[in-house]
Structure formats: structure tokens, C-alpha cells
Design a protein around this motif. Structure first.
Motif, mmCIF file in Angstrom:
data_model
loop_
_atom_site.group_PDB
_atom_site.id
_atom_site.type_symbol
_atom_site.label_atom_id
_atom_site.label_comp_id
_atom_site.label_asym_id
_atom_site.label_seq_id
_atom_site.Cartn_x
_atom_site.Cartn_y
_atom_site.Cartn_z
ATOM 1 N N LEU A 85 0.900 -1.189 -0.231
ATOM 2 C CA LEU A 85 0.061 0.277 -0.055
ATOM 3 C C LEU A 85 0.912 0.847 0.236
ATOM 4 O O LEU A 85 2.210 1.190 0.458
ATOM 5 N N ASN A 86 0.378 2.159 -0.147
ATOM 6 C CA ASN A 86 0.857 3.724 -0.755
ATOM 7 C C ASN A 86 -0.324 4.897 -0.400
ATOM 8 O O ASN A 86 -1.462 4.970 -0.243
ATOM 9 N N PRO A 87 0.304 5.729 0.338
ATOM 10 C CA PRO A 87 -0.664 7.161 0.753
ATOM 11 C C PRO A 87 -1.826 7.242 -0.910
ATOM 12 O O PRO A 87 -2.682 8.093 -0.404
ATOM 13 N N GLY A 88 -1.230 6.934 -2.163
ATOM 14 C CA GLY A 88 -2.075 7.067 -2.938
ATOM 15 C C GLY A 88 -3.697 6.472 -3.476
ATOM 16 O O GLY A 88 -3.812 6.762 -3.714
ATOM 17 N N ASP A 89 -3.528 4.821 -2.378
ATOM 18 C CA ASP A 89 -4.301 4.101 -2.901
ATOM 19 C C ASP A 89 -5.622 4.904 -0.953
ATOM 20 O O ASP A 89 -6.693 3.765 -0.812
ATOM 21 N N THR A 90 -5.330 5.504 -0.516
ATOM 22 C CA THR A 90 -5.999 6.099 0.293
ATOM 23 C C THR A 90 -7.096 6.647 -0.139
ATOM 24 O O THR A 90 -7.040 7.562 -1.146
ATOM 25 N N ALA A 91 -8.309 5.938 0.486
ATOM 26 C CA ALA A 91 -9.781 5.686 -0.280
ATOM 27 C C ALA A 91 -10.515 5.230 0.715
ATOM 28 O O ALA A 91 -10.371 4.485 1.376
ATOM 29 N N VAL A 92 -12.308 5.796 0.302
ATOM 30 C CA VAL A 92 -13.415 5.150 0.646
ATOM 31 C C VAL A 92 -13.579 4.287 -0.499
ATOM 32 O O VAL A 92 -12.970 4.259 -1.630
ATOM 33 N N TYR A 93 -13.467 2.458 0.241
ATOM 34 C CA TYR A 93 -13.431 1.611 -0.571
ATOM 35 C C TYR A 93 -15.078 1.117 -0.334
ATOM 36 O O TYR A 93 -15.498 0.771 1.067
ATOM 37 N N SER A 94 -16.249 0.747 -0.978
ATOM 38 C CA SER A 94 -17.352 0.525 -1.671
ATOM 39 C C SER A 94 -17.179 -1.011 -2.077
ATOM 40 O O SER A 94 -16.564 -1.175 -3.656
ATOM 41 N N CYS A 95 -18.533 -2.071 -2.000
ATOM 42 C CA CYS A 95 -18.104 -2.808 -2.623
ATOM 43 C C CYS A 95 -19.236 -2.593 -3.331
ATOM 44 O O CYS A 95 -20.918 -2.490 -3.413
ATOM 45 N N ARG A 96 -19.689 -3.498 -4.212
ATOM 46 C CA ARG A 96 -20.980 -3.769 -5.503
ATOM 47 C C ARG A 96 -21.324 -4.746 -5.783
ATOM 48 O O ARG A 96 -20.411 -5.706 -6.585
ATOM 49 N N VAL A 97 -22.416 -4.795 -5.956
ATOM 50 C CA VAL A 97 -23.367 -6.577 -6.562
ATOM 51 C C VAL A 97 -24.506 -6.501 -7.138
ATOM 52 O O VAL A 97 -25.283 -5.993 -7.379
ATOM 53 N N ARG A 98 -23.698 -6.911 -8.709
ATOM 54 C CA ARG A 98 -25.292 -6.789 -9.547
ATOM 55 C C ARG A 98 -25.320 -7.963 -10.008
ATOM 56 O O ARG A 98 -24.431 -9.233 -10.256
ATOM 57 N N GLY A 99 -26.905 -7.636 -10.397
ATOM 58 C CA GLY A 99 -27.534 -9.238 -11.313
ATOM 59 C C GLY A 99 -28.125 -8.419 -11.837
ATOM 60 O O GLY A 99 -28.295 -7.543 -12.331
ATOM 61 N N THR A 100 -28.852 -8.909 -12.661
ATOM 62 C CA THR A 100 -29.968 -8.768 -14.044
ATOM 63 C C THR A 100 -30.713 -8.222 -13.699
ATOM 64 O O THR A 100 -31.184 -6.891 -14.431
ATOM 65 N N ASP A 101 -31.237 -8.106 -12.511
ATOM 66 C CA ASP A 101 -32.783 -6.682 -12.415
ATOM 67 C C ASP A 101 -32.290 -6.428 -10.922
ATOM 68 O O ASP A 101 -32.841 -5.852 -9.624
ATOM 69 N N PHE A 102 -30.614 -6.503 -10.468
ATOM 70 C CA PHE A 102 -30.417 -5.279 -9.433
ATOM 71 C C PHE A 102 -29.025 -5.041 -8.636
ATOM 72 O O PHE A 102 -28.227 -5.496 -9.943
ATOM 73 N N ASP A 103 -28.869 -3.892 -8.527
ATOM 74 C CA ASP A 103 -27.237 -3.475 -8.167
ATOM 75 C C ASP A 103 -27.650 -2.738 -6.821
ATOM 76 O O ASP A 103 -27.935 -1.953 -6.037
ATOM 77 N N TYR A 104 -26.282 -3.360 -5.482
ATOM 78 C CA TYR A 104 -26.657 -3.435 -4.965
ATOM 79 C C TYR A 104 -24.945 -2.721 -4.832
ATOM 80 O O TYR A 104 -24.360 -2.938 -4.813
ATOM 81 N N TRP A 105 -25.421 -1.524 -3.333
ATOM 82 C CA TRP A 105 -23.766 -0.973 -3.231
ATOM 83 C C TRP A 105 -23.732 -1.464 -1.676
ATOM 84 O O TRP A 105 -25.118 -0.701 -0.525
ATOM 85 N N GLY A 106 -22.358 -0.962 -0.941
ATOM 86 C CA GLY A 106 -21.912 -1.049 0.532
ATOM 87 C C GLY A 106 -21.795 0.001 1.266
ATOM 88 O O GLY A 106 -22.390 1.034 -0.032
ATOM 89 N N GLN A 107 -21.437 0.415 2.093
ATOM 90 C CA GLN A 107 -21.938 1.876 3.050
ATOM 91 C C GLN A 107 -20.190 2.742 2.553
ATOM 92 O O GLN A 107 -20.086 3.625 2.468
#
Length: 115
Positions: A85-107
């Protein structure tokens, strides 16, 4: 809506490693793609990596070679292992799950890399 909960973020020194987790509260069927994104302050949200239902993976050039995305179907959980890891990796990391008829995001979970 299926809540996705990320964990594993925190403060780490440059050169260190983290494993982020994205857990779904219940089994999600018909998933096409599971992804990780990140957004640094003042910047747009960018794709970090994704894994398909068939296990095909893709990584952004900025993390390729030091990042591994994986999933555990039994635990309904996806992981992102970040190394060197380096300082350029600093960020908020979010996950996403997609299907045919849904699209969910984490906080999102904050990752801060100190130099």
C-alpha cells in the motif's frame, strides 16, 4: 434491498497490507458481478477490481499485481486483499453486487495509508 457491509479498513503504514470484506446479509442468487470501487477525496469513484460469477477477475492498472479479489459463496462474502500500500491508495472503498435486475452498494470503508 440486501445490505452489504464492508469491513477491514483502517490506518496502515506504506508498504503494509489490508484485507477488506464485503458481506451480504443473505444469500444473493443470480449475481453477475461483484466489484470493489474506491473514491479518494475530491476525486471520482473508480473501479478497483471485479470478479464475475464464473470467477473471471479484472484489476485496475493502479492496483494490478498487488491486489487480489476473491469470494466465498458459503459465507456470502467478497474480499479484496491489498498489498504494498502507498498513500495513493487512501480512499473510501465500496463494494458493489450486480445481477440482471439488481444493483447493490455497500456503505464504504475508509482506508488510510500513512507515509
Amino acid at each position: 434491498q440486501v445490505p452489504l457491509v464492508e469491513s477491514g479498513g483502517g490506518l496502515v503504514q506504506a508498504g503494509g497490507s489490508l484485507r477488506l470484506s464485503c458481506a451480504a446479509s443473505r444469500n444473493i442468487s443470480s449475481i453477475n458481478t461483484m466489484s470493489w470501487y474506491r473514491q479518494a477525496p475530491g476525486k471520482q469513484r473508480d473501479l478497483v477490481a471485479f470478479i464475475t460469477s464464473g470467477g473471471i477477475t479484472h484489476y485496475a492498472d493502479s492496483v494490478k499485481g498487488r491486489t487480489t479479489i476473491s469470494k466465498d459463496k458459503v459465507k456470502n462474502t467478497m474480499y479484496l486483499r491489498l498489498s504494498s500500500l502507498n498513500p495513493g491508495d487512501t480512499a473510501v472503498y465500496s463494494c458493489r453486487v450486480r445481477g440482471t435486475d439488481f444493483d447493490y452498494w455497500g456503505q464504504g470503508t475508509q482506508v488510510t495509508v500513512s507515509s
